[in-house]
Design an enzyme around this catalytic site. Structure first.
Site, mmCIF file in Angstrom:
data_model
loop_
_atom_site.group_PDB
_atom_site.id
_atom_site.type_symbol
_atom_site.label_atom_id
_atom_site.label_comp_id
_atom_site.label_asym_id
_atom_site.label_seq_id
_atom_site.Cartn_x
_atom_site.Cartn_y
_atom_site.Cartn_z
ATOM 1 N N LYS A 99 0.796 -1.318 -0.063
ATOM 2 C CA LYS A 99 0.054 0.111 -0.108
ATOM 3 C C LYS A 99 0.726 1.300 -0.166
ATOM 4 O O LYS A 99 0.490 2.186 -0.350
ATOM 5 C CB LYS A 99 -0.963 -0.026 1.177
ATOM 6 C CG LYS A 99 -2.040 -1.089 1.099
ATOM 7 C CD LYS A 99 -3.054 -0.938 1.877
ATOM 8 C CE LYS A 99 -4.419 -1.861 1.352
ATOM 9 N NZ LYS A 99 -3.944 -3.413 1.476
HETATM 10 C C1 LIG Z 1 -4.668 -4.571 0.828
HETATM 11 C C2 LIG Z 1 -3.847 -5.772 0.730
HETATM 12 C C3 LIG Z 1 -4.397 -6.650 0.173
HETATM 13 C C4 LIG Z 1 -5.554 -6.737 -1.078
HETATM 14 O O1 LIG Z 1 -5.176 -5.529 -1.898
HETATM 15 P P1 LIG Z 1 -6.413 -5.019 -2.645
HETATM 16 O O2 LIG Z 1 -5.998 -3.841 -3.763
HETATM 17 O O3 LIG Z 1 -7.472 -4.610 -1.878
HETATM 18 O O4 LIG Z 1 -6.970 -6.192 -3.707
HETATM 19 C C5 LIG Z 1 -3.262 -7.756 -0.050
HETATM 20 N N1 LIG Z 1 -2.239 -7.949 0.580
HETATM 21 C C6 LIG Z 1 -1.983 -6.953 1.560
HETATM 22 C C7 LIG Z 1 -1.002 -7.194 2.478
HETATM 23 C C8 LIG Z 1 -2.754 -5.938 1.548
HETATM 24 O O5 LIG Z 1 -2.431 -4.789 2.505
#
Ligand SMILES: *Cc1c(COP(=O)(O)O)cnc(C)c1O
Length: 470
Positions: free
Chosen positions: A116
């Site tokens: 993120k």
């Molecule tokens: C947010 C997140 C996801 C999922 O990603 P999306 O874009 O919501 O599909 C997967 N793994 C981790 C570690 C995350 O923080």
């Protein structure tokens, strides 16, 4: 470039307005009116570019007149450079080989150890720049069950024109996740530990957006959740980056993505639409498998939430899926609005929409027991430690990949040290140290405010903090 709503009834907006708006007024999500396209020759010319340079090439066509080339370069440099609190690996998104033709794209070298950071480092810098130009100060408000909150705080902590309030459920996030948020002591960062669960936090944020009269003069709330277009856009870059290193555009490259809200994998889909040779995108889910059921059985019925060992993928409905629906229905906003109008009946895709989705997307569900086994097996075979989200992507890729010849890239969305419980279940004897820059996390001073699940009290607190010297 103009941006339009997936439900077809909101005004179209410029890049800057799209980024600062969030949800469209008709309830839809903003998408570009048309996508930039790169030819094979264009893509070949990107080979060898470092991450920042490539990010500039990919993002530039989207921003139109709203940023000069120099401004965009600066924003990218601040987001993905090697400075304090930024990315810790010179490659930014390095590839590691785990099998004959299988690779892990490590997206956890940012400040909070999860992918993120790619979106939120960029979003924080972009917001700050746009706001400075407009002479505006805003308040970012969000609810988190873990990863998003810390990434948003890290993204905004150095921003002069933003105050950020993040609500987390008191005593219900992991200690690593809490400390990643509460040990950021910048003057513009406010952590609220709410006495309630994540849904209570989310409802509080929704109610605050609906009535912002509690804010001091001239301020407004801005959202940083995964429906923000800039977050998706920033994620397109690493698909190009990885594919280029594995032989694109001469070679086709495929990806497997641990999926929750469908933001990350949707960025992969956009990369394909923009000309990157991708044949297969694997949607990897945990027991919260609505997308797997949708792609494999055309069953999009929401089910109660299950708390899994991969909590960042624990979702009931994936908000960004709407952006794919818009394409599958020929970019007909009215058709999407109709499809989503009555949430009380399960959604069914038309046969042609489903067939079109299945050309690119495959899906697979992995439960907690298998997740633990995969972490253990991979570690014993190669010494490489997977976090539980990544393990799901790796397993899904191995189960449903169509081609052994084309490289398969599994996106690693988090560092294993962030999810020590799952790793301890898989490998009870194995220590997983935090990366060097976070080793003092347990000694750092924390700051957060515990508040009851009560709207007026939360608003009072926010208003007081905002009028004190800001
Ligand atoms: C947010 C997140 C996801 C999922 O990603 P999306 O874009 O919501 O599909 C997967 N793994 C981790 C570690 C995350 O923080």
């Amino acid at each position: 470039m103009k941006f339009v709503s997936t439900r077809g009834r909101a005004p179209s907006l410029s890049f800057a307005d799209t980024v600062l708006t969030g949800l469209a007024s008709d309830g839809g999500l903003y998408v570009p009116e048309s996508l930039p396209h790169f030819s094979s020759k264009d893509i070949a010319a990107m080979a060898g570019m470092d991450y920042q340079r490539l990010a500039f090439e990919i993002i530039r066509p989207f921003v139109g007149e709203d940023l000069s080339e120099r401004e965009l370069r600066n924003i990218i440099e601040r987001s993905y450079g090697l400075g304090q609190g930024q990315f810790r690996h010179r490659a930014v998104a390095p590839l590691v080989q785990t099998d004959t033709n299988e690779w892990i794209l490590e997206l956890f070298h940012g400040p909070t150890l999860a992918f993120k950071d790619f979106a939120l480092q960029f979003l924080g810098q972009l917001f700050d720049h746009l706001l400075k130009k407009r002479g505006e100060r805003v308040v970012v408000m969000g609810a988190t069950s873990g990863d998003t909150g810390s990434a948003a705080i890290e993204g905004c902590r150095h921003c002069d024109n933003i105050d950020i309030f993040i609500l987390h459920p008191h005593n219900r996030v992991s200690e690593v996740q809490r400390r990643q948020m509460t040990t950021v002591l910048s003057d513009n960062v406010f952590n609220i530990a709410m006495e309630g669960n994540f849904d209570d936090c989310q409802n509080m944020v929704k109610a605050s957006f609906a009535n912002q009269s509690f804010l001091p003069d001239g301020r407004r709330l801005v959202a940083v959740n995964s429906i923000n277009w800039a977050r998706i856009m920033a994620q397109i870059v690493y698909y190009f980056y990885a594919a280029l290193r594995l032989g694109a555009p001469d070679k086709t490259v495929n990806f497997s993505v641990p999926t929750g809200n469908f933001g990350d994998i949707f960025a992969g889909y956009l990369a394909k639409q923009m000309g990157l040779p991708i044949d297969q995108l694997v949607i990897a889910t945990n027991a919260n498998d609505i997308l797997h059921r949708c792609i494999s059985d055309n069953d999009h019925t929401p089910k109660p939430l299950i708390h899994s060992l991969s909590p960042s993928m624990d979702i009931m409905v994936s908000s960004n899926f709407e952006r794919l629906l818009f394409d599958l229905y020929g970019r007909d906003g009215a058709a999407v609005a109709e499809l989503l109008a009555d949430r009380s009946v399960p959604m069914h895709l038309s046969e042609s929409a489903l067939a079109q989705a299945q050309k690119t997307f495959s899906s697979y569900r992995v439960d907690d027991a298998r997740t633990i086994e995969v972490i253990r097996e991979q570690y014993l075979a190669t010494g490489y430690l997977l976090d539980p989200h990544t393990a799901i992507g790796v397993e899904a890729a191995r189960r449903v990949r169509r081609s052994a010849e084309q490289p398969m890239v599994c996106l690693s969305t988090a560092h294993p040290a962030k999810f020590p419980d799952a790793v301890a279940q898989a490998l009870p004897q194995t220590e997983i140290p935090l990366p060097a820059h976070m080793q003092d996390l347990w000694q750092r001073e924390e700051r957060f405010k515990v508040l009851p699940n009560d709207l007026p009290q939360v608003h009072d607190y926010m208003a007081t903090m905002l009028s004190e010297g800001h």
